[in-house]
Write a protein that holds these residues in place. Sequence first.
Motif, PDB file in Angstrom:
ATOM      1  N   THR A 237       0.865  -1.179   0.000  1.00 13.89           N
ATOM      2  CA  THR A 237       0.000   0.000   0.000  1.00 13.89           C
ATOM      3  C   THR A 237       0.899   1.227   0.000  1.00 13.89           C
ATOM      4  O   THR A 237       1.796   1.351   0.843  1.00 13.89           O
ATOM      5  CB  THR A 237      -0.924   0.029   1.225  1.00 13.89           C
ATOM      6  N   SER A 239       2.263   4.749  -2.837  1.00 14.05           N
ATOM      7  CA  SER A 239       2.102   5.576  -4.022  1.00 14.05           C
ATOM      8  C   SER A 239       2.061   4.741  -5.296  1.00 14.05           C
ATOM      9  O   SER A 239       2.624   3.641  -5.365  1.00 14.05           O
ATOM     10  CB  SER A 239       3.243   6.590  -4.122  1.00 14.05           C
ATOM     11  N   THR A 240       1.419   5.290  -6.315  1.00 16.28           N
ATOM     12  CA  THR A 240       1.335   4.607  -7.604  1.00 16.28           C
ATOM     13  C   THR A 240       2.713   4.447  -8.231  1.00 16.28           C
ATOM     14  O   THR A 240       3.012   3.417  -8.849  1.00 16.28           O
ATOM     15  CB  THR A 240       0.386   5.365  -8.536  1.00 16.28           C
ATOM     16  N   GLY A 262      -2.636   4.974  -5.130  1.00 13.84           N
ATOM     17  CA  GLY A 262      -3.158   6.317  -4.899  1.00 13.84           C
ATOM     18  C   GLY A 262      -4.597   6.510  -5.329  1.00 13.84           C
ATOM     19  O   GLY A 262      -5.233   5.620  -5.879  1.00 13.84           O
ATOM     20  N   CYS A 293      -5.637   7.600   1.127  1.00 12.16           N
ATOM     21  CA  CYS A 293      -5.693   7.256  -0.300  1.00 12.16           C
ATOM     22  C   CYS A 293      -7.119   7.317  -0.839  1.00 12.16           C
ATOM     23  O   CYS A 293      -7.331   7.570  -2.021  1.00 12.16           O
ATOM     24  CB  CYS A 293      -5.089   5.882  -0.534  1.00 12.16           C
ATOM     25  N   GLU A 394      -2.398  13.239  -7.106  1.00 13.18           N
ATOM     26  CA  GLU A 394      -2.677  13.019  -5.694  1.00 13.18           C
ATOM     27  C   GLU A 394      -1.775  13.920  -4.849  1.00 13.18           C
ATOM     28  O   GLU A 394      -0.556  13.813  -4.900  1.00 13.18           O
ATOM     29  CB  GLU A 394      -2.456  11.554  -5.323  1.00 13.18           C
ATOM     30  N   PHE A 396      -2.240  14.387  -1.319  1.00 10.46           N
ATOM     31  CA  PHE A 396      -2.070  13.735  -0.014  1.00 10.46           C
ATOM     32  C   PHE A 396      -1.866  14.764   1.092  1.00 10.46           C
ATOM     33  O   PHE A 396      -0.959  14.672   1.907  1.00 10.46           O
ATOM     34  CB  PHE A 396      -0.913  12.730  -0.046  1.00 10.46           C
ATOM     35  N   TYR A 420      -6.792   7.585 -11.741  1.00 12.31           N
ATOM     36  CA  TYR A 420      -7.099   6.825 -10.538  1.00 12.31           C
ATOM     37  C   TYR A 420      -8.540   6.316 -10.545  1.00 12.31           C
ATOM     38  O   TYR A 420      -9.376   6.793 -11.306  1.00 12.31           O
ATOM     39  CB  TYR A 420      -6.887   7.698  -9.299  1.00 12.31           C
ATOM     40  N   SER A 466      -5.039   2.976  -9.390  1.00 14.86           N
ATOM     41  CA  SER A 466      -5.272   2.843  -7.948  1.00 14.86           C
ATOM     42  C   SER A 466      -5.001   1.436  -7.434  1.00 14.86           C
ATOM     43  O   SER A 466      -5.142   1.193  -6.236  1.00 14.86           O
ATOM     44  CB  SER A 466      -6.706   3.257  -7.597  1.00 14.86           C
TER      45      SER A 466
END
Length: 496
Positions: A237, A239-240, A262, A293, A394, A396, A420, A466
């Motif tokens: 889990t 970032s892309t 993401g 996320c 993203e 965040f 995403y 995602s």
Amino acid sequence: MTTLPEAKLFIDGELRGATGGATYDLTSPWTGETVGKAADATREDVEAAIAAARNAFDNTDWASDENRQNRFEIVKKYRALFEANRDRLAQLAVHEAGAAQGAVFRAHVNMALDGWDDYLAVFPRVEWEKDYGEKEAFGSIHKRIAVREAVGVVGAITPWNVPLYVNIGKVVAALLAGCTVILKPAPNTPGMGAIFGELANEAGIPKGVLNVVFGEDPALAGEMLVTDPRVDLISFTGSTGVGKRIMEQGAQTLKRVFLELGGKSAKIVLDDAPNFAMDVGMTMLVFHAGQGCAVQSRLLVPRSRYEEAKQILKGAYTQFGDNWGDPEHPQHIMGPVVSKRQMERVLSYIDIGKQEGATLLHGGSARPDKGGGWFIEPTVFVDVTNDMRIAQEEIFGPVLVVIPFEDDEDAIRIANESNYGLSGGVSSGDHDRAIRVAKRIRTGSVSVNNGMCIAGDIPFGGYKASGVGREWGVEGIEEYTELKMLAWPVRQAEPA
């Protein structure tokens, strides 16, 4: 000043420091000061963890069908030990992840432990054997069944934003499935991983079944897990960008990957939403400083009510005011972002939004008056078009963007014009209309009229950039299994 206990590695049943004794400092997001130390794992430590997990899977009965109920009882006892350590978990959430008190016993601790309970509740529903019936072939009738088996050694690589929740999502599912695990938490939040090792022996987890490694270098341990052929599955889990690298590196050993990456999720408030003001106002991106996320960071509202939505948001953010950023206040839900690096990243996106021509409706600045840590005030941009970077990338952080749409088709188009597809929301006074719109959004979960679409007993995951796969629920346990088909002749076929 609070000082956290030193976070230690857990390898082959032993809680210990790193080879050579190296440690690194942990910095409080609230103060910017050192709040503890963590063992700084070496390559030798990670190698030992992989070897221990491989040996425990290959040479013990942990994964066997006969041990299934015993695994369940051990994981249940493990859960009780975490319950007894709620205060410790809360302290880690505050001082490692920067959680505000009002967020601690929601997503950070309560929701995480509730998810553990959900895994225990759905475990009996896992279908370990499935009958595919009989079929004639080559003059015989053949019986066919599928059996579900543990995939093997799992490398679980977890982020810093809600570390307990994600650690439980991976570790508990993998253990219940019969896998052995190497948990690799983020450098910022090692303590929330180390506690899994601290409580493992007391729970009765056999040596090597669970191992925990972490270090100051964010990539060293993770890359070793991803490239080592002894690791069968990577559950990541984050970032892309990192997810893409894991998929690329894992391909060299044809490794199974689960990627929860993401998001840039859209909440669509349709023109007939009966609680329009509430639906718009509650989209303020303030919980845990927007570091999630699945947060709904794009608010889509009808152009016919766009000016009204702006005024609602202006009022909501003004009312929220300075009711955030106090580490002792029990009702505050927003604190700092996790690090100086993250603060600089979020502030850079706020600058980009201004340069792109979006209008800053509220916020937009760092708040050093809140303390020595990494504080950014709640921020909302209006007059945003969906092609702007602040609408596509993203961030965040506590930055909401508000985009107008013409009609339902336009709202669906805007929501789907994103790399995403993790979560989202639709609000409407017409349930059927809301469902029609929700079904056409290319995303893994959609909250219809504020329905709870993310919980521990139902699957969670994304489309497109995602991610790949599903976590939580029965599907989350099955993610850590393989299906094997068995077939055998049972009788001769009747002559035609």
